[in-house]
Design an enzyme around this catalytic site. Structure first.
Site, PDB file in Angstrom:
ATOM      1  N   CYS A 158      -3.225  47.359  40.113  1.00 56.56           N
ATOM      2  CA  CYS A 158      -2.689  46.112  39.552  1.00 56.56           C
ATOM      3  C   CYS A 158      -3.758  45.001  39.596  1.00 56.56           C
ATOM      4  O   CYS A 158      -4.757  45.090  38.907  1.00 56.56           O
ATOM      5  CB  CYS A 158      -1.401  45.715  40.270  1.00 56.56           C
ATOM      6  SG  CYS A 158      -0.409  44.546  39.312  1.00 56.56           S
ATOM      7  N   ASP A 163      10.066  50.942  70.160  1.00 54.02           N
ATOM      8  CA  ASP A 163       8.658  50.745  70.503  1.00 54.02           C
ATOM      9  C   ASP A 163       8.399  50.917  71.998  1.00 54.02           C
ATOM     10  O   ASP A 163       7.500  51.658  72.401  1.00 54.02           O
ATOM     11  CB  ASP A 163       8.177  49.364  70.030  1.00 54.02           C
ATOM     12  CG  ASP A 163       8.348  49.185  68.525  1.00 54.02           C
ATOM     13  OD1 ASP A 163       8.355  50.204  67.815  1.00 54.02           O
ATOM     14  OD2 ASP A 163       8.482  48.044  68.061  1.00 54.02           O
ATOM     15  N   GLU A 205       2.298  53.289  44.651  1.00 50.29           N
ATOM     16  CA  GLU A 205       2.839  53.350  46.018  1.00 50.29           C
ATOM     17  C   GLU A 205       4.358  53.215  46.075  1.00 50.29           C
ATOM     18  O   GLU A 205       4.967  53.535  47.099  1.00 50.29           O
ATOM     19  CB  GLU A 205       2.174  52.283  46.897  1.00 50.29           C
ATOM     20  CG  GLU A 205       2.554  50.847  46.605  1.00 50.29           C
ATOM     21  CD  GLU A 205       1.782  50.199  45.448  1.00 50.29           C
ATOM     22  OE1 GLU A 205       1.843  48.967  45.338  1.00 50.29           O
ATOM     23  OE2 GLU A 205       1.141  50.927  44.652  1.00 50.29           O
ATOM     24  N   HIS A 232       2.018  50.491  39.914  1.00 53.88           N
ATOM     25  CA  HIS A 232       2.038  50.628  41.382  1.00 53.88           C
ATOM     26  C   HIS A 232       2.369  52.065  41.789  1.00 53.88           C
ATOM     27  O   HIS A 232       3.543  52.437  41.837  1.00 53.88           O
ATOM     28  CB  HIS A 232       3.065  49.658  41.988  1.00 53.88           C
ATOM     29  CG  HIS A 232       2.620  48.235  41.940  1.00 53.88           C
ATOM     30  ND1 HIS A 232       1.844  47.663  42.933  1.00 53.88           N
ATOM     31  CD2 HIS A 232       2.808  47.272  41.009  1.00 53.88           C
ATOM     32  CE1 HIS A 232       1.582  46.406  42.607  1.00 53.88           C
ATOM     33  NE2 HIS A 232       2.153  46.141  41.450  1.00 53.88           N
TER      34      HIS A 232
END
Length: 525
Positions: A85, A239, A183, A181
């Site tokens: 892009c 986490d 992705e 795009h």
């Protein structure tokens, strides 16, 4: 052991909302990558020594003065470059092509591109064939400006009706540009294109996988802390749980976990954390039952921001007290992940991993003088979860819906009282249990119950009751930046409501929140 950082891709960020998604896709392919601001220096790129470079998208216009440009060295480094892009537009402009401002004919959303020439990036890829035998690809566009002339040495690889250069390449230099795009999932074969780029064109090996990441993390932890003792605030969230397991593997009993039960957790959560990490995995855990201390500090406070600050402050005080008892601890472990690092770096600061420390634990006193251990700082959340599975943590814990740091402190509206928390815990547990039973839990992104400090009249048998109200909340979202309320079946909602009112003495009414984000936020406070 293969070096998981041996092959790597550098992604330069020009400000697109999709940039982190590119990095996650490259990682999913099995290749390590890092995300840096666009204004890095030649020295930084040389030091990183990438096998390939991706120029990501961005909101600026290449035609505007002072809009961001890729460092010149990118095109002289001798490695493949993929412009996506805005990245394609700046590549074109910088190498002698031309970009024009889109006037009313940008492309936003689904588009079909027609292939004009062969290219290593698109090898063996097509979604359909046109009536005149041309390969067609389904892609996702989001651009106003467009390339009107490509640089010397490049060929047009694909076009749409309004965009003559939807993709371009210079195979000799291994430079590629795509106006769409790859992705995003709407570009059906996007992963194959990125895979061609990372594995075939850049020649990277797919060494970046959970088992190798774990081995590497354990080796690095052993080197970093040696025989020293480490202290970790274990919350039971994803986490901190994965950090605990990694450190346990690396240094065993030299790790002390501090688990603070603030009285604002979900039903039986403290018991589950202690059983899993203490009894099952054998970690060394200090369990601090601090419910009364937190509730006393919160007494009389109704403001959401003030409540958050109080909960944070009391946690730090308790953690500090416990840390001081661990007289031999030299290190503090934290669950900082890669998006925290990127956020802290910001743009225009050069390399994205020269950062200010991101203190999840928050304002810990300087006199603790502990070194910082952050074994997850290279990882995205989805990678942390995969590593957790590999380390033996249960799926339903790793893939649970998000739970706010202050816990029920921000799901009880207004002043927090033990009575309210106890009612809310039980109501919420029923909602979540029913979602699992109906196979709806994994179909929504987040679901929870909110306690409203208002009373409502109800009828039970022959008697009337005047009790509290709770609201159910369930949303569907991809990134939590925007969200739709989940259209749960009416009979399901009716079942949940009946169970809560019949089983939780003290609740007389259940409502369902049908607000989207925006204008509402996902959490009520």
């Amino acid at each position: 052991m293969s070096d998981i950082h041996e092959h790597k891709i550098l992604i330069l960020d020009f400000g697109s909302q999709y940039t982190q998604l590119i990095a996650r896709r490259i990682r999913e392919i099995g290749v390590y990558c890092e995300l840096w601001a666009w204004d890095v220096t030649e020295a930084q790129i040389r030091e990183f020594a990438p096998n390939g470079i991706i120029l990501a998208g961005g909101p600026e216009s290449v035609t505007a003065d002072n809009s961001p440009r890729a460092p010149e060295y990118v095109f002289n480094a001798g490695v493949p470059v993929l412009g996506i892009c805005y990245g394609m537009q700046t590549m074109s402009e910088q190498l002698g092509g031309k970009v024009i401002q889109g006037v009313g004919e940008g492309e936003f959303g689904y588009a079909q591109i027609e292939m004009l020439a062969e290219s290593a990036l698109f090898k063996g890829i097509e979604d359909a064939v046109s009536s005149d035998g041309k390969s067609l690809l389904d892609v996702w566009m989001s651009h106003g400006d467009k390339v009107s002339a490509i640089p010397a040495g490049f060929v047009a690889v694909a076009k749409t009706d309004t965009c003559p250069f939807a993709a371009m390449s210079c195979e000799e230099k291994r430079f590629y540009g795509v106006q769409f795009h790859p992705e995003v999932t709407h570009t059906r074969q996007g992963m194959r294109m990125l895979s061609h780029f990372a594995l075939d064109i850049c020649g990277c090996a797919a060494n970046w996988k959970p088992s190798s990441i774990i081995e590497d993390a354990i080796e690095r932890l052993k080197k970093q802390v040696g025989d020293d003792e480490v202290i970790l605030g274990l919350s039971g969230g994803v986490d901190s749980s994965v950090v605990a397991m990694l450190l346990h593997r690396a240094i065993g009993k030299k790790l002390t976990c501090v688990f603070v039960d603030n009285g604002l957790l979900r039903l039986n959560e403290a018991k589950q954390v202690m059983e899993m990490f203490g009894d099952h995995f054998g970690l060394n855990i200090v369990h601090v039952d601090a419910e009364n201390r937190f509730l006393d500090a919160l007494k009389g406070e109704a403001d959401p921001e003030a409540k958050r600050k109080i909960i944070g402050r009391v946690f730090v005080e308790i953690f500090d007290e416990e840390a001081k008892k661990c007289v031999n601890a030299k290190w503090l472990a934290q669950g900082t992940i890669y998006p925290d690092v990127i956020e802290s770096a910001g743009s225009a600061t050069g390399k994205a991993h020269v950062i200010k420390s991101h203190h999840n634990v928050g304002g810990l006193p300087d006199d603790m003088e502990l070194g910082l251990v952050e074994p997850l700082r290279e990882l995205f959340k989805d990678e942390v979860r995969k590593i957790g599975l590999e380390l033996g943590l249960p799926y339903n814990m790793l893939y649970r819906h998000p739970f706010p740091g202050p816990g029920l402190g921000v799901r009880v509206l207004g002043e927090v009282k033990k009575e309210y928390c106890d009612l809310l815990r039980r109501a919420d547990a029923i909602f979540i249990e029913e979602l699992h039973k109906a196979d709806l839990y994994n179909k929504v992104s987040q679901a929870f119950t909110v306690f409203l400090p208002v009373r409502s009249v109800g009828v039970m048998g022959d008697g009337r009751k005047y009790d509290w109200v709770v609201s159910l909340r369930a949303v569907e979202t991809i990134d939590f930046m925007t969200a739709h309320w989940a259209h749960l079946p009416y009979d399901f909602l009716g079942r949940v409501s009946n169970r809560i009112i019949n089983e939780v003495d003290g609740i007389s009414r259940v409502v369902y929140d049908i607000s989207g984000k925006p204008p509402a936020t996902i959490e009520w406070e």
